[in-house]
Scaffold this active site. Structure first.
Site, mmCIF file in Angstrom:
data_model
loop_
_atom_site.group_PDB
_atom_site.id
_atom_site.type_symbol
_atom_site.label_atom_id
_atom_site.label_comp_id
_atom_site.label_asym_id
_atom_site.label_seq_id
_atom_site.Cartn_x
_atom_site.Cartn_y
_atom_site.Cartn_z
ATOM 1 N N SER A 12 0.883 -1.303 -0.137
ATOM 2 C CA SER A 12 0.124 0.214 -0.020
ATOM 3 C C SER A 12 0.901 1.157 -0.060
ATOM 4 O O SER A 12 1.541 1.490 -1.073
ATOM 5 C CB SER A 12 -0.924 -0.104 1.136
ATOM 6 O OG SER A 12 -1.910 0.963 1.230
ATOM 7 N N ASP A 25 -9.672 -4.335 -5.472
ATOM 8 C CA ASP A 25 -9.099 -3.111 -4.717
ATOM 9 C C ASP A 25 -9.248 -1.891 -5.433
ATOM 10 O O ASP A 25 -9.074 -1.714 -6.517
ATOM 11 C CB ASP A 25 -7.503 -3.449 -4.682
ATOM 12 C CG ASP A 25 -6.717 -2.379 -3.670
ATOM 13 O OD1 ASP A 25 -7.308 -1.381 -3.179
ATOM 14 O OD2 ASP A 25 -5.777 -2.579 -3.479
ATOM 15 N N HIS A 62 -8.015 -5.367 -0.239
ATOM 16 C CA HIS A 62 -6.744 -4.246 0.091
ATOM 17 C C HIS A 62 -6.506 -4.589 1.455
ATOM 18 O O HIS A 62 -6.979 -4.820 2.539
ATOM 19 C CB HIS A 62 -7.049 -2.957 -0.017
ATOM 20 C CG HIS A 62 -5.878 -2.085 0.180
ATOM 21 N ND1 HIS A 62 -5.140 -1.645 -0.926
ATOM 22 C CD2 HIS A 62 -5.298 -1.367 1.084
ATOM 23 C CE1 HIS A 62 -4.262 -0.807 -0.412
ATOM 24 N NE2 HIS A 62 -4.175 -0.890 0.890
#
Length: 804
Positions: A470, A738, A768
């Site tokens: 991320s 996602d 995610h």
């Protein structure tokens, strides 16, 4: 057809107890849900879109005819109305999905990687249709049974009808994106005013239906119980966030008030929507940092691999020299981080499965920072392993605003065991207290320190891999770009899991999925990016609390835990007494306004005009000058600010399309946009269609195009070709569902167009942040193993096939 909620012969009086009878109701409920999801999944994969739609419409008409013939009862009327709504929405949705499927292949990285936001949106809509098809078949088969649970099935149908209505709106938004973006582009390319109008319109859509009964319907069934737990915890935590003190106090009180959110999905969905729209970034920082509490982190570590070394180190803010790659005789000075808060130490965590040479040295021990009773997992061993030829430098995720290496330690220990190499995880400073470029400065400083002192870390440094998830994936790219700009060694490769590469407030088809994503809603994503960009101002009224930090709050609240447990128990009792007072008496007259309308009734009401949004926020720009100088080499100072880089020409930033795809993509999009291009946002929906609008009031979400977000060291997707050419081989592992999938697809396409080695693997049916859920189910374990395999590829020297 097999019944989901009916009673079979084993339930007859006198029948021998079956295995299902011996199990508790919770186990049976979980098994029934998995059966439902398995059947819906088989339906989805065995039918094409048109066949599925026609089957659903036929069943809806059959159920409408049955319930309309059952007399004037209220329940029959509602069931007739809900099936009429299903029929209408399914017929309206099918052409929109068909048009998206017709051009979705144009946005794939290649034929072997069929993934982009358009495909994900169609897949999600098909999941909803498949569930409604299965439910409609069940109703048709069991509607005459005395065991048919009318209210339960009505509530399920109403919830999924609301979800289908909102998905239809998203399909129209996706068509609008196709008509507005340039050929091959996945991000909204309209002018700034049109972008703002689009986002303002989008955020007014109702979201609560996706967080109640429909929560996580698009993910693998094994994820749903976890998402339900997280959502119940979130709304309970949010209810007490402003009343009590953060830390254990809120957590303790939340335990006692979570029951009503567990038994009332609609209430949970409405409260979830209120929280994601209205609470600021400090709430999300506090909630995500719950995993930092000693008790929870200890429990997580108990289930993870046991390592010989886990030490938190504090790197002193001292400048040092690094050799230049082009000429190792020359050096460049690496200065300590200084943005916003001045020079300060950088915290890092060293994790190693084996005790290796150098890891117990006095020099390294002098850098150890105490963590209390668990500060030293270093255990003496009669023998030391030799230094590893490889090293992994890790940057954790958390939206740039939350978490540390402690939150990610469980899967990092597994990596250390499976790879057999030391791992150095960087605890960079977090926004909004330390916005861009502080985190980048600290990560780059720690990366250079690791190269220079790799012997202390138990490695010879022959192969170095950057890994992150991320926000950490973003830092992997930007640290590599900065290393190339400084002229020092770049890593041998990058493994980025679901990275964020575009931090501008712009729409894309995958970001439309944030309307229903329980872990990464659009408003939360935007607040995190705003905080990292310096646009999220601190609340000085709470400055005393924030000065304590998360662990300081935990220590303070521990002393007040018994008091909070007592108050929490009282609140829990009062909440149920309050619910009892609101429960209508059997003999009482009906009220003029029901406490909560059904989902289908609310969906059929003409929507009111969307409420006005907050005015655009002004962003205070900070000095982006990231300088390093060398007194010995005479190397000129490096300036990586947006001003110095200057505007990029179209030839420099050519990420919107690939040359070989341009004719086909241009023709396809011209056909779609002939009648739509240039029209206003109001023309997005066809006449007569009205999606549900949010009832939570104006969204506290900054909608502006920040100049700082265009800096390539913040949004690497916007970096010019000359900068991206300096990147090492890149391995991206993304999630099909996602909201930031398109970041990965477009970044991989840019690198591929430049001839850079890049791989993109997209895992299905996972949310995610799956790395932190690695032990949850088989699918998350497989996805985590894929990340380990990509790191192993980077660490394996060229020309060899053996593991590291």
């Amino acid at each position: 057809m097999e019944s989901v909620g009916g009673t079979g012969p084993a339930g007859a009086p006198g029948a021998p107890a079956s295995k299902e009878d011996k199990e508790g109701p919770k186990c049976r409920s979980r098994r029934r849900w998995r059966k439902v999801k398995a059947k819906a999944s088989r339906l989805m994969h065995s039918m094409d879109l048109r066949t599925m739609t026609q089957s659903l419409v036929t069943l809806a008409e059959d159920n409408m005819a049955f319930f309309s013939s059952q007399g004037p009862g209220e329940t029959a009327r509602k069931l007739t109305a809900v099936f009429a709504g299903i029929r209408e929405q399914a017929l309206g949705l099918e052409p929109a999905l068909g048009s998206l499927l017709g051009v979705a292949h144009l946005f794939d990285l290649d034929a072997e990687t069929p993934a982009n936001g358009y495909r994900s949106l169609v897949h999600t809509a098909r999941c909803c249709l498949a569930h409604l098809l299965h439910k409609s078949r069940y109703v048709a088969s069991n509607r005459r049974s005395i065991f048919f649970r009318t209210s339960h099935n009505l509530a399920e149908l109403e919830a999924y009808l609301a979800a289908l209505t909102q998905l239809r709106a998203l399909a129209y938004y996706a068509q609008r994106l196709l008509a507005t973006t340039r050929p091959g582009g996945l991000f909204f390319e309209g002018d700034e005013e049109l972008t703002t109008d689009f986002l303002r319109e989008y955020v007014t859509l109702h979201k609560g239906c996706f967080y109640g009964r429909c929560l996580g319907f698009q993910f693998t069934p094994a994820i749903r119980p976890f998402l339900q737990t997280i959502s119940i915890g979130l709304v309970s935590f949010g209810e007490h966030y402003k009343r009590n003190e953060t830390g254990l106090g809120v957590t303790a009180s939340s335990l006692f008030t979570s029951g009503r959110f567990a038994i009332d999905p609609e209430l949970r969905g409405a409260e979830f929507e209120r929280i994601i729209q209205n609470l600021d970034v400090h709430f999300w920082k506090a909630f995500w940092n719950i995993t930092e509490i000693e008790v929870l982190s200890s429990l997580a570590n108990m289930a993870s691999a046991t390592v010989r070394v886990s030490r938190l180190l504090s790197l002193p803010p001292e400048a040092f020299e690094m050799p230049l790659t082009a000429d190792p005789k020359l050096t460049v000075t690496i200065t300590p981080p200084s943005a916003h808060t001045g020079p300060g130490p950088v915290l890092v965590r060293l994790i190693s499965y084996d005790l290796r040479e150098g890891q117990d040295s006095e020099e390294l021990s002098s850098l150890v920072k105490s963590e209390g009773p668990r500060s030293l997992e270093l255990r003496s061993r009669p023998q030391q392993a030799s230094r590893s030829p490889s090293l992994v430098v890790h940057f954790h995720g958390g939206g740039f605003v939350a978490q540390t290496s402690k939150s990610h330690e469980p899967y990092l220990k597994t990596w250390a065991q499976e790879l057999g190499v030391p791992i150095l995880s960087i605890d960079y400073s977090l926004a909004p207290e330390a916005p861009f470029p502080r985190a980048l400065e600290e990560c780059f400083y720690a990366y250079c320190w690791a190269i220079k002192h790799c012997a202390l870390l138990g490695s010879t440094g022959e192969r170095i891999c950057l890994a992150g998830d991320s926000a950490g994936g973003n830092l992997c790219f930007t640290v590599s770009l900065r290393a190339a700009a400084y002229g020092v060694r770049v890593p041998d490769g990058i493994m980025a899991a679901y990275p964020a590469t575009m931090l501008q407030s712009t729409a894309s088809p995958s970001r439309l999925l944030s309307l229903m994503d329980p872990l990464l809603p659009l408003s939360v994503l935007t607040k995190c990016v705003s905080a990292y960009a310096g646009g999220e101002m601190e609340d000085h009224a709470d400055s005393d609390q924030k000065a304590l930090g998360v662990m300081g709050l935990v220590r303070r609240d521990t002393a007040l835990l018994l008091r909070d447990l007592r108050l929490g128990a009282s609140s829990w009792l009062n909440s149920f007494l309050e619910l009892s007072r609101h429960k209508p008496h059997p003999n009482s007259a009906p009220t003029a306004e029901p406490i909560r309308r059904s989902v289908s009734e609310a969906a059929l009401v003409q929507p009111e005009d969307p409420q006005g949004m907050d005015p655009l926020k002004d962003l205070k720009l900070h000095d982006l000058s990231l300088r390093g100088s060398s007194e010995t080499s005479g190397t000129p100072e490096l300036s990586l600010s947006a001003e110095t880089l200057g505007p990029s020409t179209p030839s420099d930033v050519n990420f919107l399309f690939r040359p070989e795809d341009t004719p086909e993509e241009t023709k396809a999009q011209d056909e779609l946009s002939t009648q739509d291009r240039g029209q206003g946002i109001g023309a997005t929906f066809p006449q007569g269609f009205h999606p549900r609008r949010s009832s939570q009031g104006p969204t506290r979400m900054p909608l502006y195009s920040s100049p700082i977000a265009k800096n390539p060291f913040m949004s690497p997707l916007l970096a010019p070709d000359s900068m991206l050419q300096s990147l090492p081989p890149v391995h991206i592992v993304a999630c099909a569902l996602d909201p930031i999938l398109d970041d990965s697809v477009m970044f991989a396409r840019r690198l591929r167009s430049l001839g850079k080695p890049v791989t993109l693997r997209v895992v299905e049916d996972l949310p995610h942040g799956f790395l932190s859920l690695g032990s949850l189910c088989r699918e998350t374990r497989q996805a985590a193993a894929l990340c380990v395999e990509r790191i192993r590829q980077v660490l394996t020297p060229p020309g060899t096939t053996a593991g590291v």
